[in-house]
Write a protein that holds these residues in place. Structure first.
Motif, PDB file in Angstrom:
ATOM      1  N   PHE A 136      -2.067  -2.207   9.597  1.00 12.73           N
ATOM      2  CA  PHE A 136      -2.803  -1.594   8.335  1.00 12.73           C
ATOM      3  C   PHE A 136      -2.722  -0.108   8.412  1.00 12.73           C
ATOM      4  CE2 PHE A 136      -4.044  -5.803   9.367  1.00 12.73           C
ATOM      5  CZ  PHE A 136      -4.288  -6.596   8.117  1.00 12.73           C
ATOM      6  N   GLY A 137      -2.805   0.380   7.416  1.00 14.36           N
ATOM      7  CA  GLY A 137      -2.629   1.895   7.116  1.00 14.36           C
ATOM      8  C   GLY A 137      -2.959   2.292   5.897  1.00 14.36           C
ATOM      9  N   MET A 138      -2.996   3.854   5.529  1.00 13.49           N
ATOM     10  CA  MET A 138      -3.639   4.344   4.142  1.00 13.49           C
ATOM     11  C   MET A 138      -2.533   5.315   4.108  1.00 13.49           C
ATOM     12  SD  MET A 138      -6.324   2.892   3.552  1.00 13.49           S
ATOM     13  CE  MET A 138      -7.237   3.967   2.355  1.00 13.49           C
ATOM     14  N   ALA A 139      -2.336   5.568   2.657  1.00 18.60           N
ATOM     15  CA  ALA A 139      -1.156   6.560   2.302  1.00 18.60           C
ATOM     16  C   ALA A 139      -1.606   6.844   0.709  1.00 18.60           C
ATOM     17  CB  ALA A 139       0.032   6.145   2.272  1.00 18.60           C
ATOM     18  N   GLN A 140      -1.051   7.980   0.394  1.00 19.12           N
ATOM     19  CA  GLN A 140      -1.119   8.410  -0.911  1.00 19.12           C
ATOM     20  C   GLN A 140       0.227   7.443  -1.650  1.00 19.12           C
ATOM     21  OE1 GLN A 140      -4.675   9.522  -1.357  1.00 19.12           O
ATOM     22  NE2 GLN A 140      -3.311   9.995  -3.349  1.00 19.12           N
ATOM     23  N   LYS A 141       0.245   6.998  -2.754  1.00 19.29           N
ATOM     24  CA  LYS A 141       1.139   6.229  -3.171  1.00 19.29           C
ATOM     25  C   LYS A 141       2.520   7.174  -3.450  1.00 19.29           C
ATOM     26  CE  LYS A 141       2.553   3.793  -7.664  1.00 19.29           C
ATOM     27  NZ  LYS A 141       1.844   3.350  -8.944  1.00 19.29           N
ATOM     28  N   LYS A 142       2.143   8.345  -3.819  1.00 19.80           N
ATOM     29  CA  LYS A 142       3.526   9.256  -4.302  1.00 19.80           C
ATOM     30  C   LYS A 142       4.130   9.684  -3.153  1.00 19.80           C
ATOM     31  CE  LYS A 142       0.441  13.393  -4.221  1.00 19.80           C
ATOM     32  NZ  LYS A 142       0.840  13.999  -3.083  1.00 19.80           N
ATOM     33  N   ASP A 143       3.477   9.475  -1.735  1.00 15.43           N
ATOM     34  CA  ASP A 143       3.982  10.083  -0.562  1.00 15.43           C
ATOM     35  C   ASP A 143       4.701   8.969   0.084  1.00 15.43           C
ATOM     36  OD1 ASP A 143       2.816  12.413  -0.894  1.00 15.43           O
ATOM     37  OD2 ASP A 143       1.023  11.886   0.376  1.00 15.43           O
ATOM     38  N   LEU A 144       4.763   7.780  -0.262  1.00 18.66           N
ATOM     39  CA  LEU A 144       5.671   6.713   0.236  1.00 18.66           C
ATOM     40  C   LEU A 144       6.952   6.824   0.094  1.00 18.66           C
ATOM     41  CD1 LEU A 144       3.589   3.376  -0.970  1.00 18.66           C
ATOM     42  CD2 LEU A 144       3.533   4.531   1.389  1.00 18.66           C
ATOM     43  N   MET A 145       7.983   6.623   1.153  1.00 10.68           N
ATOM     44  CA  MET A 145       9.389   6.696   1.079  1.00 10.68           C
ATOM     45  C   MET A 145       9.929   5.439   0.961  1.00 10.68           C
ATOM     46  SD  MET A 145      10.130   9.832   4.021  1.00 10.68           S
ATOM     47  CE  MET A 145       9.707   8.369   5.583  1.00 10.68           C
TER      48      MET A 145
ATOM     49  N   GLU B 278      -4.924   6.380  -6.820  1.00  7.92           N
ATOM     50  CA  GLU B 278      -3.338   6.470  -6.225  1.00  7.92           C
ATOM     51  C   GLU B 278      -3.367   6.260  -4.687  1.00  7.92           C
ATOM     52  OE1 GLU B 278      -0.351   7.239  -8.074  1.00  7.92           O
ATOM     53  OE2 GLU B 278      -1.835   6.324  -9.550  1.00  7.92           O
ATOM     54  N   ARG B 279      -4.591   6.091  -4.108  1.00  7.16           N
ATOM     55  CA  ARG B 279      -4.481   5.800  -2.736  1.00  7.16           C
ATOM     56  C   ARG B 279      -4.259   4.132  -2.540  1.00  7.16           C
ATOM     57  NH1 ARG B 279      -4.531   8.831   2.117  1.00  7.16           N
ATOM     58  NH2 ARG B 279      -6.145   8.035   3.493  1.00  7.16           N
ATOM     59  N   VAL B 280      -3.401   4.102  -1.332  1.00  6.21           N
ATOM     60  CA  VAL B 280      -3.095   2.824  -1.221  1.00  6.21           C
ATOM     61  C   VAL B 280      -3.167   2.131   0.323  1.00  6.21           C
ATOM     62  CG1 VAL B 280      -1.317   2.830  -2.929  1.00  6.21           C
ATOM     63  CG2 VAL B 280      -0.798   3.260  -0.889  1.00  6.21           C
ATOM     64  N   VAL B 281      -3.354   0.987   0.188  1.00  5.96           N
ATOM     65  CA  VAL B 281      -3.552   0.351   1.676  1.00  5.96           C
ATOM     66  C   VAL B 281      -2.105  -0.209   1.817  1.00  5.96           C
ATOM     67  CG1 VAL B 281      -4.418  -1.539   2.982  1.00  5.96           C
ATOM     68  CG2 VAL B 281      -5.911  -0.224   1.744  1.00  5.96           C
TER      69      VAL B 281
ATOM     70  N   ASN C 187       1.434  -4.172 -11.062  1.00  6.20           N
ATOM     71  CA  ASN C 187       1.259  -2.704 -10.426  1.00  6.20           C
ATOM     72  C   ASN C 187       1.424  -2.755  -9.254  1.00  6.20           C
ATOM     73  OD1 ASN C 187       0.795  -1.764 -13.516  1.00  6.20           O
ATOM     74  ND2 ASN C 187      -1.384  -2.475 -13.022  1.00  6.20           N
ATOM     75  N   MET C 188       2.306  -3.540  -8.505  1.00  5.61           N
ATOM     76  CA  MET C 188       2.607  -3.378  -7.096  1.00  5.61           C
ATOM     77  C   MET C 188       3.139  -1.860  -6.694  1.00  5.61           C
ATOM     78  SD  MET C 188       3.965  -6.826  -5.932  1.00  5.61           S
ATOM     79  CE  MET C 188       4.463  -6.589  -4.537  1.00  5.61           C
ATOM     80  N   PRO C 189       2.429  -1.100  -5.868  1.00  8.66           N
ATOM     81  CA  PRO C 189       2.933   0.176  -5.599  1.00  8.66           C
ATOM     82  C   PRO C 189       4.369   0.077  -4.712  1.00  8.66           C
ATOM     83  CG  PRO C 189       0.665  -0.140  -4.774  1.00  8.66           C
ATOM     84  CD  PRO C 189       1.218  -1.598  -5.172  1.00  8.66           C
ATOM     85  N   VAL C 190       4.345  -0.968  -4.056  1.00  6.06           N
ATOM     86  CA  VAL C 190       5.705  -1.328  -3.170  1.00  6.06           C
ATOM     87  C   VAL C 190       6.473  -2.511  -3.693  1.00  6.06           C
ATOM     88  CG1 VAL C 190       6.960  -1.135  -0.886  1.00  6.06           C
ATOM     89  CG2 VAL C 190       5.027   0.173  -1.324  1.00  6.06           C
TER      90      VAL C 190
ATOM     91  N   ASP D  10      10.425  -2.270   2.906  1.00  9.40           N
ATOM     92  CA  ASP D  10       9.898  -2.581   4.573  1.00  9.40           C
ATOM     93  C   ASP D  10       8.368  -2.932   4.703  1.00  9.40           C
ATOM     94  OD1 ASP D  10      12.633  -1.511   5.938  1.00  9.40           O
ATOM     95  OD2 ASP D  10      12.164  -0.230   4.108  1.00  9.40           O
ATOM     96  N   VAL D  11       7.580  -2.484   3.585  1.00  9.88           N
ATOM     97  CA  VAL D  11       6.283  -2.796   3.985  1.00  9.88           C
ATOM     98  C   VAL D  11       5.646  -3.308   2.585  1.00  9.88           C
ATOM     99  CG1 VAL D  11       5.912  -0.804   5.547  1.00  9.88           C
ATOM    100  CG2 VAL D  11       5.444  -0.298   3.067  1.00  9.88           C
ATOM    101  N   SER D  12       4.325  -3.682   2.515  1.00 12.43           N
ATOM    102  CA  SER D  12       3.582  -3.989   1.368  1.00 12.43           C
ATOM    103  C   SER D  12       2.666  -2.980   1.171  1.00 12.43           C
ATOM    104  CB  SER D  12       3.123  -5.483   1.284  1.00 12.43           C
ATOM    105  OG  SER D  12       4.211  -6.446   1.582  1.00 12.43           O
ATOM    106  N   ALA D  13       1.929  -3.025  -0.144  1.00  8.86           N
ATOM    107  CA  ALA D  13       1.084  -2.286  -0.368  1.00  8.86           C
ATOM    108  C   ALA D  13       0.028  -2.621  -1.653  1.00  8.86           C
ATOM    109  CB  ALA D  13       1.395  -0.731  -0.411  1.00  8.86           C
ATOM    110  N   PHE D  14      -1.380  -2.039  -1.580  1.00 12.90           N
ATOM    111  CA  PHE D  14      -2.012  -2.259  -2.781  1.00 12.90           C
ATOM    112  C   PHE D  14      -2.926  -1.125  -3.071  1.00 12.90           C
ATOM    113  CE2 PHE D  14      -4.508  -4.419   0.388  1.00 12.90           C
ATOM    114  CZ  PHE D  14      -5.847  -3.987   0.032  1.00 12.90           C
ATOM    115  N   GLU D  15      -3.140  -0.969  -4.275  1.00 11.96           N
ATOM    116  CA  GLU D  15      -4.015   0.419  -4.610  1.00 11.96           C
ATOM    117  C   GLU D  15      -5.449   0.103  -4.474  1.00 11.96           C
ATOM    118  OE1 GLU D  15      -4.458   3.789  -8.146  1.00 11.96           O
ATOM    119  OE2 GLU D  15      -2.554   2.561  -8.159  1.00 11.96           O
TER     120      GLU D  15
END
Length: 338
Positions: free
Chosen positions: A149-158, A51-54, A34-37, A42-47
């Motif tokens: 490092f940053g934070m985002a909502q999964k649905k907001d990633l482009m 639905e909040r991701v690093v 279940n990798m969000p990205v 361009d980046v990597s992420a994990f939930e």
């Protein structure tokens, strides 16, 4: 695919190139569920929760391959941060913290180290982030590696995936300056003092389009996004492969200094703009019905968004200017080959 890569294991890194090397490494990794990205963006992420991701990114700069002799240590350190921030910008994510690893030769002095530290801090603070730690070690050549490092909502990633036929392709600036600047710095090409200053500055003092990226992310009008650090042409092919679409390009925005440089050196300005690399513009696809609204939003924050073409069902990437059609080749900056 795996068999093909096994056949290439005896090849050198020069024969493989950066992208095949990454593929080889991926073949030996267990895929995180279940990798969000996905790998390759361009980046990597994990939930972490709800639905909040690093969001994470790492990139390195090495003296031998990335630092022309005219570039100061301060500029090299700052550029390391900019390279990483640009990838965050392309996802619409604000970096908050940075960890830096330094490989330092024994010949470096305290002044050299202070200059690197100041460049790192300047780059971080320029984009609202802080350096919170890292590592140092002895190496035969300078290496600066930064992790964001940053934070985002999964649905907001482009992401790179999501472009649809009929969308408009757009970019956040002009192209060709770094391609021309690198020819001056690395190959001894000539330019007038005024033109040279601007072209070399594009290499030594790049800018990440973070404000534009955050604004585009908040607009909810972007369907796919990438930064152009490997070159405009390569970025188009990456978007095409990830979104399973093609493009017809009817305009390539080229800086006036590039035309002047190309004319005096008998070079093709379009070639410099398409295949130069090390430009940190954003290349995005936008829902056409909200294009004008998005252009105004970017203008209001002091940026620009320039439409350059259309997303097509046909997987080809074509340039069609003044009735002349050509295929844009998948070429750009690639470590071990460029």
């Amino acid at each position: 695919m795996k068999n093909k890569r096994k056949d290439s294991l005896s090849k050198s890194t020069t024969e493989l190139g950066e992208h095949n090397i990454i593929g080889l490494i991926q073949d030996h990794l267990d895929l995180m569920p279940n990798m969000p990205v996905p790998f390759g963006d361009d980046v990597s992420a994990f939930e972490i929760e709800n639905e909040r991701v690093v969001v994470l990114k790492t990139d390195m700069l090495t003296n031998k391959t990335d630092v022309p002799k005219e570039m100061s240590l301060w500029q090299a350190a700052r550029k390391t941060i900019v390279m990483n921030v640009s990838d965050f910008a392309s996802k619409g994510v604000k970096p908050t913290a940075i960890i830096v690893s330094l490989g330092l030769p024994r010949t470096f002095t305290s002044k050299d180290i202070e200059e690197i530290a100041c460049g790192l801090n300047a780059g971080a603070r320029e984009y609202g982030a802080y350096i919170i730690g890292g590592d140092t070690g002895e190496t035969s050549d300078l290496i600066i590696a930064a992790s964001l490092f940053g934070m985002a909502q999964k649905k907001d990633l482009m992401l790179r995936k999501g472009a649809k036929a009929g969308d408009t392709l757009a970019v956040t600036g002009l192209f060709g300056k770094t391609g021309a600047g690198l020819k001056i710095l690395l190959n001894g090409f000539k330019a007038t003092p005024k033109v040279k200053e601007k072209l070399v500055a594009s290499v030594c003092m790049p800018k990440a389009r973070l404000i534009e990226g955050l604004t585009l992310g908040a607009s909810k009008t972007v369907t796919a996004s990438i930064d152009s650090s490997d070159g405009l042409a390569w970025s188009l092919h990456e978007l095409s492969n990830n979104s399973n679409v093609g493009f017809t390009i009817d305009k390539v925005p080229i800086a006036k200094e590039v035309f002047q440089f190309a004319e005096s050196n008998r070079l093709n300005p379009l070639e410099l703009a398409l295949y130069g690399g090390e430009e940190y513009e954003l290349v995005v696809t936008i829902k056409t019905e909200v294009l004008e609204k998005t252009i105004k939003e970017i203008k209001n924050i002091g940026g620009c968004l320039i439409p350059i073409g259309t997303v097509t069902k046909d997987l080809k990437i074509l340039i069609d200017i003044d009735g002349k059609k050509d295929i844009i080749e998948p070429r750009g900056w690639e470590h071990f080959k460029s």
